[in-house]
Scaffold this motif. Structure first.
Motif, short mmCIF file in Angstrom:
data_model
loop_
_atom_site.label_atom_id
_atom_site.label_comp_id
_atom_site.label_asym_id
_atom_site.label_seq_id
_atom_site.Cartn_x
_atom_site.Cartn_y
_atom_site.Cartn_z
N HIS A 1 11.93 4.00 -1.13
CA HIS A 1 11.96 5.05 -2.15
C HIS A 1 10.93 4.75 -3.22
CE1 HIS A 1 14.63 8.06 -0.77
NE2 HIS A 1 15.36 7.12 -0.19
N CYS B 1 12.36 9.88 4.27
CA CYS B 1 13.72 9.41 3.95
C CYS B 1 14.04 8.07 4.63
CB CYS B 1 14.80 10.39 4.40
SG CYS B 1 14.62 12.04 3.78
N PHE C 1 5.75 20.18 -2.10
CA PHE C 1 6.54 18.94 -1.96
C PHE C 1 7.97 19.14 -2.44
CE2 PHE C 1 2.33 16.94 -1.63
CZ PHE C 1 2.56 16.14 -0.52
N VAL D 1 9.89 20.59 0.34
CA VAL D 1 10.14 19.60 1.40
C VAL D 1 11.26 18.64 0.99
CG1 VAL D 1 9.18 17.66 2.72
CG2 VAL D 1 7.78 19.70 2.32
N PHE D 2 11.17 18.12 -0.24
CA PHE D 2 12.17 17.15 -0.71
C PHE D 2 13.56 17.79 -0.82
CE2 PHE D 2 8.62 14.66 -3.00
CZ PHE D 2 8.40 13.90 -1.86
N ARG E 1 15.71 17.99 2.33
CA ARG E 1 16.18 16.78 3.00
C ARG E 1 17.67 16.55 2.74
NH1 ARG E 1 12.13 17.32 5.48
NH2 ARG E 1 10.47 15.79 5.83
N ASP F 1 19.01 13.63 2.42
CA ASP F 1 19.18 12.36 1.73
C ASP F 1 19.18 12.57 0.21
OD1 ASP F 1 19.05 9.47 1.57
OD2 ASP F 1 16.97 9.76 0.97
N LEU G 1 18.75 10.58 -2.37
CA LEU G 1 17.63 10.00 -3.12
C LEU G 1 16.36 10.84 -2.97
CD1 LEU G 1 17.91 6.15 -2.62
CD2 LEU G 1 17.82 7.37 -4.78
N THR G 2 16.14 11.34 -1.76
CA THR G 2 14.94 12.15 -1.53
C THR G 2 15.04 13.46 -2.30
OG1 THR G 2 14.80 11.16 0.65
CG2 THR G 2 13.44 13.07 0.27
N ARG H 1 13.79 13.34 -5.73
CA ARG H 1 12.34 13.35 -5.91
C ARG H 1 11.85 14.77 -6.21
NH1 ARG H 1 13.52 8.57 -5.74
NH2 ARG H 1 13.84 9.24 -7.87
#
Lengths: 88, 570
Positions: free
Chosen positions: A15, A54, B108, B111-112, B115, B117, B119-120, B123
Motif C-alpha cells: 500500500h 490490491c 484513478f 478504478v480505486f 476495488r 479492498d 485500503l485501496t 486511495r
C-alpha cells in the motif's frame, strides 16, 4: 527476461508507503518491470498502478524484469519485498 | 439522535463548526500553447509539493511519523511517472491543465473505488484530495484557509481530507463528525493518533447541524446528540471525565509486558474471527492470537473454503503477528453454529450431538484439509493447533495421528512447515476437565473455554433464560473445574490459557492468577484493561482472596465478596 515468485510479508501489504518506495526504487532501472497478482499485471515503476492491484500481506506476486539490467533490478526487488520494508 | 461509526474513542462535547469544501471552479478550454500550460503545471506541482511538505511536517509534530505518511503519500503519488505522463499527454493534445488533471485523477478514482479492498478504496479519497488541491494551485487559489477555531470545537463535514485535518488547529478540536468515511479512513487514523473522539459515516449530519449548535458525540458507540438537554449534558460531562481518567491510566500499560505486582510474567492475547482482525490485535496491543475461530470463514457462503484459501488466511495472520503466537482452532460447528452446505444432521440435542471435533472425525476430509492448510501456514510464523470440544483421549489421538500423516505428505512434497508445531485441546467439557491430568500427558497446551464449560458443567443451556440462574462463572463447581484444570497443566508443565469471556472478567482475575493461569485471551479492546488488572495483584494477595472464595458455597456470595474485594465490576 527474468521472473520470480515472491511473498509479501509486511503487515500493510503493498500500500501507499511501501508501494511508493518500491516504485521509486524500480524506476532507477532501465529494464521494464511488472508485477503480476491475481490476473492483473501492473507497471512496477508506477505507484498508482501498483495500488490498483490490491496487494495485501500474504499475497503471492510474480515480478518480471525485462531489459539490460534485469538481474540487478530483480535482486533489488527481492531484497525490498523480503525485507518487509523494515527500516526504510 | 444520529448514529454513525465510532472511529476514535472517547466523549466529545462542544460547539459545531460546519466545514464545507469549495470545489474548485474552472473553465475548460482548448489551449494553443501547450508549453505554457506545461510550465503552469510544473509550477503548480512545486507549489503543491512545498505545501504538502509543510503540512506533513506539522502532522508529524502533532501526531507522529506514521500519520504524516498519508500526506507524504500524496507526494509519492505525484512523483508517479505514469500520472504525470498521462496528464502531460492530454495537455499536449490541447486540453487545459486543470481539465487534464481532473480527467486523469478521476480515472484513478474510479478504478480505486471499484476495488473490493478497503485500503485501496481509501486511495480514492487521497486522489480526490490531491486532485482538488492541485487544481487549486493551478488556479492560484488558496487551498486551505481555516479561520482559527475556538476551544471546544466539534468539526462537522461531509468528508475530511488529509489536507483539511492537517491544516486545523487540533488542540481546540473536541470531536469530528462526518457523513462519509469509516474506521480505517484517514480522518479516523488522525483522530485516533491525536485522541480526539470521532464519529464517521453519520448519515444526515450535514443537514441536521448548524454552526454554533451544542453537540455531544460518543466515539465508541457512534452516537451523536444534537442540542442536548441540561440533564443529558451533565451526565456526559461526568462520563467524559471518567473516560479520560481511565484512558490516561491505560496508556501506562501500552507496549508493556504483562506482569503481576510481584513481577510474574503472564500474557494477554486476543480472540479473533478472521485474518483482518489481526490488525485489531496489533492496535489493541495483544501479545498474539490466543484463539482464531475458523468457523466464521465457513459461514455465510455456499461452499467450503478450500485448502489454498484457508492456507492464505492463516498465513496472513501468522505474518501479521510476526512471530507472536497464533492459536488456530479447528472447525467448531454444530451446536448453535449451522453451516448449510456442510450437511449437519438434524439432532434432538445439538449441543450434545456431533459438534466440533466430533463432526470433524465423522468428516475426516474436512479436518484433513484444514490441518494441511494450518501446517503449510506454520512455516510463516508461530502457529499452534487447538482442538475444540475434547471429551475423550481418542479425539486428541485422532487429530495428532492425522497431523503426523500430513507432515509426512508435506515432507515428501518438499512443502515447508513447522515440524515442532504444538497441538492443544480446549477444556470445555466436564469430561476433559476430569481427565485433564491424562490429557496433559499428550497435549502440548490447554485452552479453557469457559462459555461452554459453564454450560456443560451446570447442564444449563446458556440461551435458555429459565435456567439462567445456573449459568455463571462464579458457581463453585465451575471455579473448581477451572482450578483443577489449571493445576493439572501446571503439574505436568504444559502451558494453559483461557479464551472464554471469563478471561476478561476482572472480578476473577485474582483467582486466575492464583490458580496459575499463564495466558489470558480476550477481545482486542480488553487487552490493556486486563493487563492493568493483572498488575494490581501479587501472588500471595491473589492466593489469599482465592482461599476465601474457594470455601464459599454459592455464586452470589462469591460475586459479592469479589466485588467488594477487587473494587471492580464484571
Amino acid at each position: 527476461m527474468v521472473r520470480q515468485k515472491l511473498l509479501v510479508i509486511n503487515p500493510e501489504g503493498l500500500h501507499l508507503r511501501p508501494a511508493g518506495i518500491f516504485a521509486q526504487e524500480m524506476d532507477r532501472f532501465e529494464c521494464e518491470i511488472f508485477i503480476q497478482h491475481q490476473g492483473s499485471k501492473v507497471n512496477a515503476k508506477s505507484l498508482l498502478s501498483i495500488l490498483t492491484a490490491c496487494i495485501k500481506c500474504g499475497s503471492e506476486i510474480n515480478i518480471e524484469c525485462d531489459g539490460i539490467d534485469e538481474l540487478d533490478a530483480m535482486n533489488r526487488a527481492i531484497e525490498l519485498i523480503n525485507s518487509g520494508f523494515e527500516g526504510l | 439522535m444520529i448514529k454513525g461509526t465510532g472511529a476514535s474513542g472517547g466523549i466529545g462535547i462542544g460547539t459545531v463548526k460546519v466545514i464545507k469544501v469549495q470545489k474548485p471552479v474552472f473553465e475548460r478550454r482548448r489551449i494553443r500553447e501547450p508549453e505554457k500550460e506545461l510550465d503552469k503545471l510544473k509550477k503548480a506541482i512545486s507549489g503543491f509539493t512545498a505545501e504538502t511538505e509543510k503540512l506533513a511536517a506539522k502532522v508529524e509534530k502533532e501526531a507522529g511519523k506514521k500519520e504524516a505518511e498519508i500526506l507524504r503519500g500524496h507526494l509519492l503519488i505525484l512523483r508517479d511517472p505514469v500520472l504525470t505522463a498521462e496528464i502531460e499527454k492530454l495537455i499536449r493534445g490541447g486540453e487545459c491543465a486543470e481539465a487534464a488533471v481532473e480527467q486523469i485523477c478521476n480515472m484513478f478514482i474510479s478504478v480505486f473505488s471499484a476495488r473490493d479492498d478497503e485500503l485501496t478504496k481509501q486511495r480514492a479519497a487521497d486522489m480526490e484530495d490531491l486532485k482538488s488541491r492541485l487544481i487549486h494551485h493551478l488556479l492560484g487559489l488558496d487551498v486551505i484557509k481555516l479561520s482559527p477555531l475556538p476551544p471546544g470545537t466539534v468539526i462537522c463535514a461531509r468528508e475530511l481530507t488529509p489536507s483539511m485535518t492537517a491544516g486545523m488547529d487540533k488542540k481546540n478540536v473536541a470531536g469530528f463528525i462526518t457523513e462519509k468515511g469509516g474506521e480505517t479512513s484517514h480522518c479516523a487514523i488522525i483522530a485516533r493518533a491525536l485522541e480526539i473522539p470521532a464519529v464517521l459515516g453519520a448519515e444526515g449530519i450535514m443537514s441536521a447541524v448548524k454552526d454554533g449548535q451544542r453537540v455531544i458525540l460518543n466515539g465508541d458507540s457512534g452516537e451523536v446528540i444534537l442540542s442536548p438537554k441540561a440533564e443529558t449534558l451533565r451526565r456526559y460531562v461526568l462520563e467524559k471525565e471518567n473516560y479520560d481518567q481511565r484512558k490516561e491510566l491505560l496508556k501506562n500499560y501500552r507496549g508493556k509486558e504483562t506482569l503481576t505486582a510481584d513481577g510474574d510474567r503472564l500474557s494477554v492475547l486476543c480472540n479473533i474471527g478472521n485474518s483482518d482482525d489481526a490488525d485489531k490485535v496489533i492496535a489493541g496491543d495483544g501479545e498474539g492470537i490466543g484463539l482464531f475461530r475458523t468457523e466464521f470463514m465457513f459461514m455465510d457462503r455456499d461452499t467450503a473454503p478450500d485448502e489454498q484459501e484457508q492456507f492464505e488466511v492463516y498465513r496472513e495472520a501468522a505474518l501479521k503477528m510476526a512471530g507472536k503466537p497464533v492459536v488456530i482452532r479447528t472447525l467448531d460447528i454444530g451446536g448453535d453454529k449451522d453451516v448449510s452446505y456442510l450437511e449437519i444432521n438434524e439432532e434432538e440435542n445439538p449441543f450434545l450431538g456431533q459438534r466440533a471435533i466430533r463432526y470433524c472425525m465423522a468428516h475426516p476430509d474436512i479436518l484433513h484439509q484444514q490441518l494441511r492448510a494450518i501446517l503449510r501456514a506454520s512455516a510463516y510464523g508461530n502457529i499452534k493447533i487447538l482442538i475444540p470440544m475434547i471429551a475423550d483421549m481418542t479425539e486428541l489421538r485422532f487429530v495428532k495421528k492425522m497431523t503426523e500423516k500430513i507432515k509426512k505428505e508435506l515432507s515428501e512434497d518438499d512443502i515447508p512447515f513447522d515440524e515442532h508445531i504444538k497441538t492443544g485441546v480446549m477444556i470445555e467439557t466436564p469430561s476433559a476437565c476430569m481427565i485433564a491430568d491424562l490429557l496433559a500427558d499428550e497435549a502440548d497446551f490447554f485452552s479453557i473455554g469457559t462459555n461452554d464449560l459453564i454450560q456443560y458443567m451446570m447442564a444449563a443451556d446458556r440461551g435458555n433464560s429459565d435456567v439462567s440462574y445456573l449459568y455463571s462463572v462464579f458457581k463453585p463447581s465451575v471455579l473448581r473445574a477451572i482450578q483443577h484444570t489449571i493445576q493439572c497443566a501446571v503439574d505436568k508443565g504444559i502451558t494453559v490459557e483461557m479464551c472464554g469471556e471469563a478471561a476478561a472478567n476482572k472480578l476473577i482475575t485474582p483467582l486466575l492468577i492464583s490458580f496459575g493461569l499463564e495466558k489470558f485471551s480476550v477481545s482486542p479492546s480488553s487487552v490493556l484493561n486486563i493487563r492493568k488488572e493483572i498488575s494490581r495483584y501479587t501472588k500471595p494477595e491473589a492466593d489469599k482472596i482465592t482461599a476465601r472464595v474457594m470455601k464459599m458455597s454459592t455464586a452470589e456470595e462469591i460475586k459479592k465478596y469479589l466485588t467488594r474485594k477487587t473494587g471492580t465490576k464484571e
